[in-house]
Design an enzyme around this catalytic site. Structure first.
Site, PDB file in Angstrom:
ATOM      1  N   TYR A  11      -2.236   0.652   9.937  1.00  0.00           N
ATOM      2  CA  TYR A  11      -2.410   0.035   8.617  1.00  0.00           C
ATOM      3  C   TYR A  11      -1.108   0.095   7.820  1.00  0.00           C
ATOM      4  CZ  TYR A  11      -4.339  -0.613   3.891  1.00  0.00           C
ATOM      5  OH  TYR A  11      -4.598  -1.054   2.610  1.00  0.00           O
ATOM      6  N   LYS A  44       1.213  -2.968   6.266  1.00  0.00           N
ATOM      7  CA  LYS A  44       1.489  -3.062   4.835  1.00  0.00           C
ATOM      8  C   LYS A  44       2.988  -2.972   4.542  1.00  0.00           C
ATOM      9  CE  LYS A  44      -2.452  -3.691   2.769  1.00  0.00           C
ATOM     10  NZ  LYS A  44      -2.695  -5.001   2.106  1.00  0.00           N
ATOM     11  N   SER A  66       0.834  -1.196   0.000  1.00  0.00           N
ATOM     12  CA  SER A  66       0.000   0.000   0.000  1.00  0.00           C
ATOM     13  C   SER A  66       0.866   1.242   0.000  1.00  0.00           C
ATOM     14  CB  SER A  66      -0.910   0.016   1.231  1.00  0.00           C
ATOM     15  OG  SER A  66      -1.560   1.266   1.378  1.00  0.00           O
TER      16      SER A  66
END
Length: 315
Positions: A166, A170, A153
């Site tokens: 997050y 990632k 990401s």
């Protein structure tokens, strides 16, 4: 180039009950692949599973004349990942490609986050990719062939406010892919990653935590590229990376609003200090502009040894 086909090949797609994963599963099935449609069927935050989402995608594939089977196991556990791969083997007899797409989303500034949020994201994104890749690895090693596509990401590579947990998960996926690409090359297992930008349940969730001014600016860009933000715009890249025509490994690709491009980590030429005396803080400060300078070029080492070789070769 001839048409990319998946005849007699088996592809496992995690998180395939909707959004990007659904697009991957449908496209590969359309090209003759036998697909394991894995989806826990839970909420974007994780948990609360249902078989409905995976079943619907399987029904779509079969209605179109393709072959697919549903899997409802969670990638977050070792046993769940083993069951996903076992479903492929028991139904179709092999595993040629694995697309690690399953994900969840929890947003918030660092001061508002909880360790439970970080753990939930690590469990699915990082540990999930680890568990499924490990379960598929032995099968691919015995075959002497395999393709694994990871989902990284831009939040993990570039960073993004409210996405610390997050992004950390990632970024871990990025590191896992880098290492497995080295381990798999001589075994015929190629590993790459994608950084997809597309409308999905997860992007809807992400928008809830974005500052209104930032969201308004993003909305301007999204309006100009609304059509190119559909999940189908990412499917071609992932389909290619999962196919036998792909011969590249150890790479990350961004798919953003119709533009596909390689993403890489580079090291600037920097400042070469003495190798006999450690540099002082004052020397670092005096040479900080050169340390940061990109105009004199950069290298893109693929291993720590390559970086050392670049440094030693420059002197």
């Amino acid at each position: 180039m001839s048409e990319i086909r998946f005849d007699n090949q088996v592809v496992v797609v995690t998180g395939a009950g909707g959004g990007l994963g659904r697009g991957y599963a449908l496209e590969i099935a359309r090209r003759g692949g036998q697909v394991v449609v894995n989806d826990l069927g839970g909420a974007v935050e994780g948990g609360r599973g249902s078989s409905t989402m995976a079943d619907q995608v399987v029904a779509e594939i079969i209605a179109a004349g393709g072959k697919a089977v549903a899997s409802y196991d969670s990638v977050a556990s070792e046993s769940g990942a083993q069951n996903i791969i076992a479903t492929a083997l028991n139904t179709f007899g092999r595993v040629d490609a694995l697309i690690n797409n399953a994900g969840n989303m929890r947003m918030g500034l660092l001061v508002d986050s909880k360790v439970e949020d970080l753990q939930a994201l690590l469990n699915v994104h990082l540990l999930g990719s680890y568990h499924t890749s490990k379960a598929a690895w032995q099968v691919m090693q015995q075959q002497g062939y395999g393709r694994i596509v990871f989902t990284a990401s831009s939040a993990g590579i570039f960073g993004n406010p409210t996405q610390g947990c997050y992004g950390a998960a990632k970024a871990g996926v990025f590191g896992l892919m880098n290492t497995l690409a080295h381990e798999g090359r001589e075994l015929g297992i190629l590993c790459n990653a994608v950084m997809p930008v597309a409308f999905s349940r997860m992007t809807d969730k992400a928008s809830e935590a974005i500052d209104e001014k930032v969201l308004a600016k993003a909305a301007e860009f999204l309006k100009r590229a609304e059509n190119a933000m559909q999940p189908e715009f990412v499917s071609g890249l992932v389909t290619y990376l999962a196919s036998n025509q792909c011969q590249v490994s150890h790479s990350v690709y961004s798919s953003c609003a119709g533009r596909v491009a390689r993403v890489f980590v580079g090291v600037a030429s920097g400042w070469q200090g003495s190798r006999s005396t450690p540099p002082s803080a004052e020397q670092i400060a005096d040479n900080f502009a050169q340390i940061n300078d990109l105009s004199s070029g950069y290298s893109t080492p693929s291993t720590p040894t390559e970086e050392l070789g670049t440094v030693l070769g420059a002197s």
